[in-house]
Design an enzyme around this catalytic site. Structure first.
Site, mmCIF file in Angstrom:
data_model
loop_
_atom_site.group_PDB
_atom_site.id
_atom_site.type_symbol
_atom_site.label_atom_id
_atom_site.label_comp_id
_atom_site.label_asym_id
_atom_site.label_seq_id
_atom_site.Cartn_x
_atom_site.Cartn_y
_atom_site.Cartn_z
ATOM 1 N N HIS A 97 0.847 -1.200 0.000
ATOM 2 C CA HIS A 97 0.000 0.000 0.000
ATOM 3 C C HIS A 97 0.868 1.231 0.000
ATOM 4 C CE1 HIS A 97 -2.273 -3.206 1.984
ATOM 5 N NE2 HIS A 97 -3.276 -2.729 1.273
ATOM 6 N N LYS A 138 -1.122 -8.162 -4.292
ATOM 7 C CA LYS A 138 -1.999 -6.984 -4.202
ATOM 8 C C LYS A 138 -1.138 -5.722 -4.175
ATOM 9 C CE LYS A 138 -5.183 -4.359 -1.375
ATOM 10 N NZ LYS A 138 -5.837 -4.192 -0.084
ATOM 11 N N LYS A 157 -11.766 21.176 -25.334
ATOM 12 C CA LYS A 157 -12.342 21.001 -26.679
ATOM 13 C C LYS A 157 -11.417 21.504 -27.795
ATOM 14 C CE LYS A 157 -17.200 20.884 -25.483
ATOM 15 N NZ LYS A 157 -18.541 21.409 -25.672
ATOM 16 N N ASP A 202 -21.867 19.127 -31.301
ATOM 17 C CA ASP A 202 -22.631 20.184 -30.607
ATOM 18 C C ASP A 202 -23.587 20.904 -31.563
ATOM 19 O OD1 ASP A 202 -21.604 19.841 -28.052
ATOM 20 O OD2 ASP A 202 -19.931 21.234 -28.368
#
Ligand code: ATR
Length: 484
Positions: A114, A139, A286, A322
């Protein structure tokens, strides 16, 4: 498998929590470090579902406070009581782990690493160290500071799958969401999910309900097509509630994710490592995204903004839906050819709509707070332009608000005075559905077109570009309304 950690603080509460959790879980993790004086026999007997026993120490995010010998002895006891899986931290040391592996009997040993602050560079080194312990399952749980941390950890999961080793690979924190959802796509053994909000055992855990009903995480596989919304923020994007149920009802093996991206360049370099087939692009990317694409659809090139990317054969192509969304929303109310249209705003959305409506032979006037931007856009689209104040003297059939004015939480704002509203008024803002502009337009007797309509049609366009199928309109309308 979906694993729900039992995070109760008393034995009775834990039994109660197990009773609820076992309905949604394939496997349960008994966090005995969180239970005061844990009665392991009772806890292990309280469900028939497979169980992991974990006695997490403080330095790895747990609550165990006693001695290290005491902690390890409890894990030994869990083995003798027949626990299916035992989780022991790599930091417990090779001798302690070897001891547990020696006496494991029928239990499987998970050796866990961890890191609660980052996803370190040398993940492979950690993986190799864990493999060397002779454990059954690796893990690795690290904290994601950037979405690409997930992709680095996913690379380790893929390697583990190729080597035939079981692995649990999880990125913690809000930015680690995709590693949790996509665990099966990359060969992960299980994913952790909380029984309910507030019962998480680690930061960033989604609820089991969200994992199962929204993402169907337990049914994804190597062939799953990955789609998403790229933005900053992306975490409020509603696309997951529209596209996932649509994919599921149509039996498509796809998943829609929220892709919270801080550094677009870094993200774009890494995405080909996961099987991403397409994504929508939202604020503020965008325009920036265009430099990373291999190809642009003609309209997107003219508009100068992309809201949809399709990945095919490793090539990325940008589109803009759009304008088409606005056009189809308006067409529900009126024909367009020859109409006078006023567009308020000159940003990305205004550009897309101006281009689309000029193709429909509308006569457009762009009015913007910053007049230079209106002028620039007008020059490129052959429209008239002016300041917003010019509205009083501008005749129009259709007025479209393409600014964010009036968007929640600023619902009391409106871009133009009520007295100037007439004919058809459309707002691209969809939160609230009826903005002040639309309410006042209705009061003035105008026809109104809300932002949801545009959102709906542009999403249909995205679905068709991504899947190559005709979008199921009725179904998607139902899911869109449910998601609001
Ligand atoms: P989008 O990509 O969503 O269109 P954008 O490119 O940031 O977003 O454009 C926002 C538009 O809303 C711009 O036209 C902006 O006007 P300026 O060009 O003057 O910045 C307009 N806008 C935003 N806030 C506004 C406000 N309070 N009043 C008037 N216009 C506003």
């Amino acid at each position: 498998m979906i694993c729900i950690p039992i995070t109760a603080s008393t034995n009775d509460e834990a039994v109660e929590m197990i009773r609820h959790a076992e309905k949604q879980a394939d496997i349960l993790e008994l966090r005995i470090d969180m239970v005061k004086n844990p009665d392991m026999r009772k806890l292990l007997k309280s469900t028939k579902k497979p169980k992991i026993v974990t006695n997490r120490k403080k330095s790895e995010g747990g609550l165990f406070e006693g001695s290290e010998e005491g902690r390890l002895a409890m894990l030994g006891e869990a083995i003798s009581l027949g626990a299916d899986y035992i989780d022991i931290e790599l930091s417990s040391g090779t001798e302690s782990i070897a001891e547990l592996v020696r006496k494991k009997g029928k239990s499987c040993i998970i050796v866990s690493y961890h890191n609660l602050s980052e996803t370190p560079d040398d993940l492979n080194g950690i993986y190799v160290k864990i493999i060397e312990t002779g454990c059954d399952i690796v893990k690795i749980a690290t904290f994601a500071n950037d979405i690409t941390d997930n992709i680095r950890l996913i690379e380790i999961a893929k390697k583990s799958r190729a080597e035939g080793k079981k692995i649990i690979a999880v990125c913690m924190g809000e930015k680690g969401e995709i590693s949790r959802i996509l665990y099966r796509v990359f060969g992960g053994f299980l994913t952790y999910a909380s029984a309910e909000q507030g019962k998480e055992s680690a930061p960033g855990q989604l609820t089991a309900g969200m994992m199962r009903s929204v993402y169907c995480a337990d049914r994804l596989d190597e062939k799953t097509g990955i789609y998403g919304t790229v933005g900053r923020p992306a975490k409020y994007s509603r696309g997951i509630f529209l596209f996932n149920p649509t994919y599921q009802r149509l039996g498509l093996n796809n998943v829609q994710l929220r892709l919270e991206v801080d550094d677009l360049g870094k993200f774009m370099k890494e995405i080909k490592k996961i099987n991403i087939r397409g994504f929508s692009v939202t604020t503020p990317y965008k325009e920036e995204v265009m430099q990373y694409l291999d190809e642009l659809d003609e309209a997107a090139g003219l508009i100068g903004a992309v809201n949809t990317v399709v990945v095919r054969g490793g090539r990325l192509k940008g589109y803009n839906t759009d304008g088409m969304g606005a056009k189809l929303a308006l067409k529900e109310k009126t024909s367009l050819a020859g109409k006078d249209v006023v567009i308020i705003g000159a940003g990305g959305a205004a550009k897309a709509i101006a281009f689309e409506l000029s193709r429909e032979k509308c006569r457009i006037t762009i009015l913007n707070r910053t007049i230079e931007k209106a002028k620039e856009l007008a020059g490129r689209t052959g429209c008239r332009y002016g300041a917003i104040g010019k509205l009083a003297e501008t005749g129009y059939d259709i007025l479209i608000n393409c600014t964010s004015v009036g968007m929640s939480p600023n619902d009391s704002e409106t871009p133009v005075g009520k007295q100037f509203l007439k004919n058809i008024v459309m707002d691209i803002v969809y939160k609230p559905v009826e903005t002040r502009l639309l309410r006042e337009a209705r009061e003035m007797g105008c026809e109104t077109v809300d932002g949801i309509s545009m959102l709906f049609y542009q999403a249909l366009g995205q679905f068709e570009l991504w899947t190559g199928m005709k979008a199921p309109e009725g179904m998607m309308r139902e899911f869109l309304w449910k998601s609001l």
